[in-house]
Design a protein around this motif. Structure first.
Motif, PDB file in Angstrom:
ATOM      1  N   ALA A 106       0.882  -1.194   0.034  1.00 11.00           N
ATOM      2  CA  ALA A 106       0.093   0.113  -0.136  1.00 11.00           C
ATOM      3  C   ALA A 106       0.994   1.412   0.055  1.00 11.00           C
ATOM      4  CB  ALA A 106      -1.066   0.029   1.182  1.00 11.00           C
ATOM      5  N   SER A 107       0.281   2.349  -0.303  1.00  9.11           N
ATOM      6  CA  SER A 107       0.983   3.760  -0.364  1.00  9.11           C
ATOM      7  C   SER A 107       1.320   4.134   1.271  1.00  9.11           C
ATOM      8  CB  SER A 107       0.138   4.792  -0.757  1.00  9.11           C
ATOM      9  OG  SER A 107      -0.905   5.192   0.238  1.00  9.11           O
ATOM     10  N   LYS A 108       2.376   4.829   1.408  1.00 13.01           N
ATOM     11  CA  LYS A 108       2.958   5.281   2.723  1.00 13.01           C
ATOM     12  C   LYS A 108       1.746   5.900   3.441  1.00 13.01           C
ATOM     13  CE  LYS A 108       6.436   8.011   4.807  1.00 13.01           C
ATOM     14  NZ  LYS A 108       5.908   7.982   5.966  1.00 13.01           N
ATOM     15  N   ARG A 109       1.009   6.800   2.674  1.00 15.64           N
ATOM     16  CA  ARG A 109      -0.049   7.495   3.439  1.00 15.64           C
ATOM     17  C   ARG A 109      -1.069   6.351   4.042  1.00 15.64           C
ATOM     18  NH1 ARG A 109      -1.738  12.334   0.406  1.00 15.64           N
ATOM     19  NH2 ARG A 109      -1.985  10.738  -1.415  1.00 15.64           N
TER      20      ARG A 109
ATOM     21  N   ALA B 242     -14.067   1.550  15.092  1.00 12.02           N
ATOM     22  CA  ALA B 242     -13.394   1.148  13.936  1.00 12.02           C
ATOM     23  C   ALA B 242     -11.827   0.412  14.271  1.00 12.02           C
ATOM     24  CB  ALA B 242     -12.947   2.236  13.300  1.00 12.02           C
ATOM     25  N   ARG B 243     -11.744  -0.566  13.197  1.00 11.74           N
ATOM     26  CA  ARG B 243     -10.487  -1.415  13.421  1.00 11.74           C
ATOM     27  C   ARG B 243      -9.625  -1.106  12.125  1.00 11.74           C
ATOM     28  NH1 ARG B 243     -10.548  -6.353  16.807  1.00 11.74           N
ATOM     29  NH2 ARG B 243     -12.315  -6.104  18.152  1.00 11.74           N
ATOM     30  N   PRO B 244      -8.542  -1.218  12.131  1.00  6.97           N
ATOM     31  CA  PRO B 244      -7.659  -0.677  10.678  1.00  6.97           C
ATOM     32  C   PRO B 244      -7.927  -2.055   9.800  1.00  6.97           C
ATOM     33  CG  PRO B 244      -6.378  -1.503  12.485  1.00  6.97           C
ATOM     34  CD  PRO B 244      -7.540  -1.426  13.153  1.00  6.97           C
ATOM     35  N   ALA B 245      -8.145  -1.617   8.477  1.00  8.50           N
ATOM     36  CA  ALA B 245      -8.153  -2.369   7.308  1.00  8.50           C
ATOM     37  C   ALA B 245      -7.151  -3.006   6.930  1.00  8.50           C
ATOM     38  CB  ALA B 245      -9.047  -1.840   6.277  1.00  8.50           C
ATOM     39  N   ALA B 246      -7.204  -4.329   6.301  1.00  9.75           N
ATOM     40  CA  ALA B 246      -6.086  -4.768   5.625  1.00  9.75           C
ATOM     41  C   ALA B 246      -5.353  -3.773   4.484  1.00  9.75           C
ATOM     42  CB  ALA B 246      -5.993  -6.154   4.942  1.00  9.75           C
ATOM     43  N   LEU B 247      -4.002  -3.886   4.349  1.00  8.58           N
ATOM     44  CA  LEU B 247      -3.491  -2.904   3.386  1.00  8.58           C
ATOM     45  C   LEU B 247      -3.219  -3.954   2.041  1.00  8.58           C
ATOM     46  CD1 LEU B 247      -0.931  -1.212   5.555  1.00  8.58           C
ATOM     47  CD2 LEU B 247      -3.233  -0.550   5.076  1.00  8.58           C
ATOM     48  N   GLU B 248      -3.888  -3.260   1.144  1.00  8.47           N
ATOM     49  CA  GLU B 248      -3.367  -3.745  -0.283  1.00  8.47           C
ATOM     50  C   GLU B 248      -3.163  -2.986  -1.436  1.00  8.47           C
ATOM     51  OE1 GLU B 248      -5.911  -7.140  -1.065  1.00  8.47           O
ATOM     52  OE2 GLU B 248      -6.522  -7.195   0.957  1.00  8.47           O
ATOM     53  N   GLY B 249      -2.587  -3.344  -2.281  1.00 10.10           N
ATOM     54  CA  GLY B 249      -2.837  -2.260  -3.332  1.00 10.10           C
ATOM     55  C   GLY B 249      -1.177  -1.708  -3.939  1.00 10.10           C
ATOM     56  N   PRO B 250      -1.012  -1.258  -4.795  1.00  5.79           N
ATOM     57  CA  PRO B 250      -0.050  -0.680  -5.474  1.00  5.79           C
ATOM     58  C   PRO B 250       0.271   0.651  -4.690  1.00  5.79           C
ATOM     59  CG  PRO B 250      -1.567  -0.062  -6.944  1.00  5.79           C
ATOM     60  CD  PRO B 250      -2.344  -1.035  -5.915  1.00  5.79           C
ATOM     61  N   ALA B 251       1.825   0.905  -4.482  1.00  5.71           N
ATOM     62  CA  ALA B 251       2.145   2.104  -3.917  1.00  5.71           C
ATOM     63  C   ALA B 251       2.133   3.268  -4.852  1.00  5.71           C
ATOM     64  CB  ALA B 251       3.751   1.984  -3.370  1.00  5.71           C
ATOM     65  N   GLY B 252       1.078   4.245  -4.621  1.00  2.08           N
ATOM     66  CA  GLY B 252       1.151   5.341  -5.295  1.00  2.08           C
ATOM     67  C   GLY B 252       1.344   6.664  -4.757  1.00  2.08           C
ATOM     68  N   ASP B 253       0.730   7.221  -3.843  1.00  2.00           N
ATOM     69  CA  ASP B 253       0.944   8.247  -3.119  1.00  2.00           C
ATOM     70  C   ASP B 253       2.112   8.212  -1.931  1.00  2.00           C
ATOM     71  OD1 ASP B 253      -2.012   8.314  -1.311  1.00  2.00           O
ATOM     72  OD2 ASP B 253      -0.742   6.725  -1.450  1.00  2.00           O
ATOM     73  N   SER B 254       2.766   8.995  -1.761  1.00  2.92           N
ATOM     74  CA  SER B 254       3.722   8.881  -0.471  1.00  2.92           C
ATOM     75  C   SER B 254       3.836  10.188   0.364  1.00  2.92           C
ATOM     76  CB  SER B 254       4.930   8.327  -1.073  1.00  2.92           C
ATOM     77  OG  SER B 254       5.522   8.613  -2.275  1.00  2.92           O
TER      78      SER B 254
END
Length: 150
Positions: free
Chosen positions: A105-108, A138-150
């Motif tokens: 996932a992205s850094k953000r 609220a609980r944190p979601a799993a992180l997935e996806g391409p790194a795009g924003d940082s």
């Protein structure tokens, strides 16, 4: 505030047991630099008929002892760095009933999920802090996806 209990870190890598073992070993070495009370490989039941009843896991570390929020944040940064450098698929951190998945996932997005997870773990350790320890929080979601924003 001290967060008590264990934090379990599981590394997922499709490269095979040898690479997974190397990544987990590297992660353990870097986590030991934080001078945590305990960084150990998880032990699991060995194969039936084997010499030993328990064998060390090639993918799972158990961090024991007490942690400050700052130390827990350092743990998540080290895990992120090792996963990124090694090319492992993902890492999962679990403390109590709180789970955080870090992967591509992205850094953000990663930073937001890490912050939410740390707050949930800290709130569970100190119920007077409020928030994540309540049902429906609220609980944190799993992180997935391409790194795009940082």
């Amino acid at each position: 505030m001290t967060i008590t209990g264990d934090v379990t870190v599981v590394v997922h890598d499709d490269a095979g047991d040898e690479q997974l073992d190397a990544t987990t070993r590297q992660l353990a070495d870097e986590l030991r630099e934080l001078e945590l009370p305990e960084v150990a490989r998880a032990r699991q039941a060995g194969a039936a008929g084997g010499k030993s009843g328990l064998v060390e896991s090639v993918s799972t570390l158990v961090l024991g002892g007490g942690f400050s929020v700052a130390v827990l944040r350092s743990v998540t940064r080290i895990v992120q760095d090792v996963i990124r450098r090694s090319g492992a698929r993902k890492a999962v951190l679990v403390s109590g009933g709180h789970r955080l998945e870090i992967q591509g996932a992205s850094k953000r997005t990663t930073d937001a999920a890490v912050d939410a997870w740390i707050q949930a773990v800290a709130a569970e350790a100190d119920p007077s802090a409020g928030g994540a320890g309540r049902p429906g929080a609220a609980r944190p979601a799993a992180l997935e996806g391409p790194a795009g924003d940082s």
